[in-house]
Design a protein around this motif. Structure first.
Motif, PDB file in Angstrom:
ATOM      1  N   VAL A   5       1.025  -1.148   0.027  1.00 47.90           N
ATOM      2  CA  VAL A   5      -0.046  -0.054  -0.106  1.00 47.90           C
ATOM      3  C   VAL A   5       0.963   1.344  -0.255  1.00 47.90           C
ATOM      4  O   VAL A   5       1.868   1.274   0.785  1.00 47.90           O
ATOM      5  CB  VAL A   5      -1.001   0.261   1.304  1.00 47.90           C
ATOM      6  N   ASP A   6       0.598   2.225  -0.729  1.00 48.88           N
ATOM      7  CA  ASP A   6       1.550   3.457  -0.917  1.00 48.88           C
ATOM      8  C   ASP A   6       1.330   4.402   0.046  1.00 48.88           C
ATOM      9  O   ASP A   6       0.138   4.064   0.859  1.00 48.88           O
ATOM     10  CB  ASP A   6       1.498   3.849  -2.406  1.00 48.88           C
ATOM     11  N   LEU A   7       1.798   5.396   0.191  1.00 53.88           N
ATOM     12  CA  LEU A   7       1.568   6.401   1.167  1.00 53.88           C
ATOM     13  C   LEU A   7       0.154   6.950   1.127  1.00 53.88           C
ATOM     14  O   LEU A   7      -0.163   7.891   1.993  1.00 53.88           O
ATOM     15  CB  LEU A   7       2.680   7.585   1.318  1.00 53.88           C
ATOM     16  N   HIS A   8      -0.539   6.903  -0.186  1.00 54.67           N
ATOM     17  CA  HIS A   8      -1.857   7.547  -0.266  1.00 54.67           C
ATOM     18  C   HIS A   8      -3.019   6.653  -0.237  1.00 54.67           C
ATOM     19  O   HIS A   8      -3.940   6.912  -0.462  1.00 54.67           O
ATOM     20  CB  HIS A   8      -1.854   8.255  -1.403  1.00 54.67           C
ATOM     21  N   GLY A   9      -2.545   5.437   0.389  1.00 53.33           N
ATOM     22  CA  GLY A   9      -3.586   4.415   0.639  1.00 53.33           C
ATOM     23  C   GLY A   9      -4.013   3.763  -0.471  1.00 53.33           C
ATOM     24  O   GLY A   9      -5.051   2.981  -0.387  1.00 53.33           O
ATOM     25  N   ARG A  10      -3.277   3.700  -1.479  1.00 55.55           N
ATOM     26  CA  ARG A  10      -3.632   2.784  -2.894  1.00 55.55           C
ATOM     27  C   ARG A  10      -2.952   1.598  -2.903  1.00 55.55           C
ATOM     28  O   ARG A  10      -1.903   1.314  -2.305  1.00 55.55           O
ATOM     29  CB  ARG A  10      -3.268   3.657  -4.083  1.00 55.55           C
ATOM     30  N   ARG A  11      -3.786   0.675  -2.915  1.00 57.51           N
ATOM     31  CA  ARG A  11      -3.134  -0.964  -2.771  1.00 57.51           C
ATOM     32  C   ARG A  11      -2.624  -1.189  -4.156  1.00 57.51           C
ATOM     33  O   ARG A  11      -3.368  -0.927  -5.272  1.00 57.51           O
ATOM     34  CB  ARG A  11      -4.172  -1.828  -2.433  1.00 57.51           C
ATOM     35  N   ILE A  12      -1.201  -1.678  -4.219  1.00 56.42           N
ATOM     36  CA  ILE A  12      -0.870  -2.211  -5.584  1.00 56.42           C
ATOM     37  C   ILE A  12      -1.083  -3.343  -6.037  1.00 56.42           C
ATOM     38  O   ILE A  12      -0.981  -4.262  -5.272  1.00 56.42           O
ATOM     39  CB  ILE A  12       0.573  -2.105  -5.503  1.00 56.42           C
ATOM     40  N   ARG A  13      -1.976  -3.707  -7.058  1.00 60.43           N
ATOM     41  CA  ARG A  13      -2.343  -4.862  -7.591  1.00 60.43           C
ATOM     42  C   ARG A  13      -1.446  -5.181  -9.019  1.00 60.43           C
ATOM     43  O   ARG A  13      -1.942  -6.445  -9.372  1.00 60.43           O
ATOM     44  CB  ARG A  13      -3.739  -4.928  -7.683  1.00 60.43           C
ATOM     45  N   TYR A  14      -1.112  -4.421  -9.504  1.00 63.40           N
ATOM     46  CA  TYR A  14      -0.626  -4.439 -11.023  1.00 63.40           C
ATOM     47  C   TYR A  14       0.812  -4.102 -11.012  1.00 63.40           C
ATOM     48  O   TYR A  14       1.068  -2.898 -10.826  1.00 63.40           O
ATOM     49  CB  TYR A  14      -1.594  -3.502 -11.588  1.00 63.40           C
ATOM     50  N   VAL A  15       1.422  -4.875 -11.825  1.00 68.89           N
ATOM     51  CA  VAL A  15       2.658  -4.664 -12.565  1.00 68.89           C
ATOM     52  C   VAL A  15       3.121  -4.578 -13.898  1.00 68.89           C
ATOM     53  O   VAL A  15       2.609  -5.562 -14.303  1.00 68.89           O
ATOM     54  CB  VAL A  15       3.868  -5.573 -11.563  1.00 68.89           C
ATOM     55  N   ARG A  16       3.476  -3.725 -14.430  1.00 67.52           N
ATOM     56  CA  ARG A  16       3.916  -3.678 -15.813  1.00 67.52           C
ATOM     57  C   ARG A  16       5.301  -3.793 -15.932  1.00 67.52           C
ATOM     58  O   ARG A  16       6.085  -3.060 -15.353  1.00 67.52           O
ATOM     59  CB  ARG A  16       3.508  -2.326 -16.444  1.00 67.52           C
ATOM     60  N   VAL A  17       5.707  -4.845 -16.744  1.00 71.04           N
ATOM     61  CA  VAL A  17       7.256  -5.183 -16.670  1.00 71.04           C
ATOM     62  C   VAL A  17       7.719  -5.230 -18.001  1.00 71.04           C
ATOM     63  O   VAL A  17       7.197  -5.939 -18.823  1.00 71.04           O
ATOM     64  CB  VAL A  17       7.342  -6.577 -15.893  1.00 71.04           C
ATOM     65  N   SER A  18       8.606  -4.429 -18.246  1.00 73.80           N
ATOM     66  CA  SER A  18       9.448  -4.267 -19.651  1.00 73.80           C
ATOM     67  C   SER A  18      10.427  -5.218 -19.410  1.00 73.80           C
ATOM     68  O   SER A  18      11.367  -5.079 -18.975  1.00 73.80           O
ATOM     69  CB  SER A  18       9.806  -2.634 -19.757  1.00 73.80           C
ATOM     70  N   VAL A  19      10.411  -6.224 -20.699  1.00 76.82           N
ATOM     71  CA  VAL A  19      11.417  -7.064 -20.760  1.00 76.82           C
ATOM     72  C   VAL A  19      12.662  -6.712 -21.718  1.00 76.82           C
ATOM     73  O   VAL A  19      13.461  -7.474 -21.762  1.00 76.82           O
ATOM     74  CB  VAL A  19      10.714  -8.455 -21.222  1.00 76.82           C
ATOM     75  N   THR A  20      12.432  -5.899 -22.387  1.00 77.52           N
ATOM     76  CA  THR A  20      13.458  -5.165 -23.411  1.00 77.52           C
ATOM     77  C   THR A  20      13.483  -3.713 -23.685  1.00 77.52           C
ATOM     78  O   THR A  20      12.141  -3.428 -23.595  1.00 77.52           O
ATOM     79  CB  THR A  20      13.561  -6.170 -24.600  1.00 77.52           C
ATOM     80  N   ASP A  21      14.455  -3.062 -24.120  1.00 79.36           N
ATOM     81  CA  ASP A  21      14.303  -1.983 -24.767  1.00 79.36           C
ATOM     82  C   ASP A  21      14.135  -1.879 -26.293  1.00 79.36           C
ATOM     83  O   ASP A  21      14.226  -0.912 -26.724  1.00 79.36           O
ATOM     84  CB  ASP A  21      15.390  -0.850 -24.246  1.00 79.36           C
TER      85      ASP A  21
END
Ligand code: SAM
Length: 332
Positions: A5-21
């Motif tokens: 949970v971030d400092l603004h109370g938002r719960r993190i449920r989603y990660v976007r992952v970049s596998v290459t540039d």
């Protein structure tokens, strides 16, 4: 389970992952055609380190992972990586964003590996304009890729259209019209100050509300559907098979308040917001042999750095001089 949970109370449920540039297109607004400094392979996160990081995020309540790039389908071993992620039982949504060039021949394997759904970027329905904007003659491959994704049951297939005045504003109704007969979600995205666009796109940008007006002028009033937590407002042309998403990244960013995502760049930085430069380096400590507990601490630190809102507004110049922001840092 202790959620992130971030400092603004938002719960993190989603990660976007970049596998290459790296990318097999050179979209004009995204990448210059020369002078690109690719990140050396040994400075890109290994799949092992990405897996370790994502496993911890999922153990802390992340439910959705989207794989992006650069172009994720150009990285060797991507099918295996998807297969491994798919075996993590608490992950409920595994998706990928692609330019579609390699999607046709890979859709079957991707589906078999456990990919659920796919977003395909396509900014024009005109072959010549496609070659102009991407600098590659690949229009037919992308169309085959979309068909192949639909044929293999990757669902939903979403088509991402970056709306650019003077380039594809005249195609907005035609794109929207695809949803009448195809079970796809066409998503119009406002041009943002990332990649080669270094300042707020006052002239070339088209607001989500203007896009909506252009669609409704052609097809009559749309019905608004209940959307998810993401930035898209979802509409439907009455009787259509598919849906339309409007993403007012700049004009309507009230969704920041509900933002539940973080990003991991190809070079292993945790980026708490697409527009944030307050990154946490995971790559160096991972190379240095940190423990899972220490890695978890770094992820928590990245989440703590999440700003309340992206804060991008009219007139803003992000980069005036000096090195261009790299796509590997941005991810899709
Ligand atoms: N190669 C993949 C693709 O083309 O979908 C994934 C990476 S690409 C950077 C992800 C998305 O970002 C694409 O839909 C692309 O059009 C979009 N994008 C890149 N630069 C952008 C900009 N300045 N404004 C809005 N969208 C942008």
């Amino acid at each position: 389970m202790r959620p992130l949970v971030d400092l603004h109370g938002r719960r993190i449920r989603y990660v976007r992952v970049s596998v290459t540039d790296r990318c097999n297109l050179r979209c004009r607004y995204c990448m210059p055609d020369s002078g690109i400094e690719w990140v050396p392979h040994d400075q890109i996160m290994t799949y092992e380190d990405l897996y370790r990081t994502l496993k911890i995020c999922i153990a802390r309540g992340v439910e959705k992972v989207r794989i992006t790039g650069g172009e994720p389908l150009v990285r060797k071993g991507i099918i295996n990586f998807i297969e491994q992620l798919n075996m993590i039982s608490d992950l409920s949504d595994l998706s990928l964003t692609t330019n579609g060039i390699l999607l046709g021949p890979m859709a079957h394997e991707l589906k078999q590996a456990g990919l659920r759904r796919v977003n395909v970027s396509l900014d024009t329905l005109d072959k010549k304009k496609f070659s102009y904007i991407t600098k590659v003659d690949g229009f037919d491959e992308v169309i085959k890729g979309i068909d192949s994704a639909l044929d293999h049951g990757l669902s939903p297939v979403k088509i991402n259209v970056v709306a650019i005045r003077g380039f594809n504003d005249d195609e907005i109704p035609r794109f929207a019209g695809l949803t009448r007969t195809l079970p796809v979600e066409v998503r119009f995205i406002e041009l943002m100050p990332i990649g080669c666009i270094t300042k707020y796109p006052e002239r070339e940008g088209i607001n989500a509300s203007e896009i909506k007006d252009s669609i409704e002028l052609a097809y009559g009033p749309m019905v608004q559907l209940k959307g998810g937590l993401g930035p898209a407002k979802i509409y439907q042309i009455p009787g259509a098979q598919g849906r339309i998403g409007l993403i007012g990244s700049l004009s309507e960013h009230d969704f920041c308040g509900a933002c539940n995502r973080i990003r991991i760049t190809a070079r292993g930085h945790l980026r708490p917001c697409l527009f944030s430069e307050d990154l946490v380096d995971l790559f160096t400590p991972l190379k240095g042999g940190i423990s899972d507990q220490e890695l978890e601490g770094l992820i928590e630190e990245g989440v703590r750095r999440k700003p309340p809102s992206h804060g991008i507004c009219r007139g803003m110049v992000l980069v005036q001089e000096g090195p261009r922001t790299k796509m590997s840092d941005i991810g899709g």
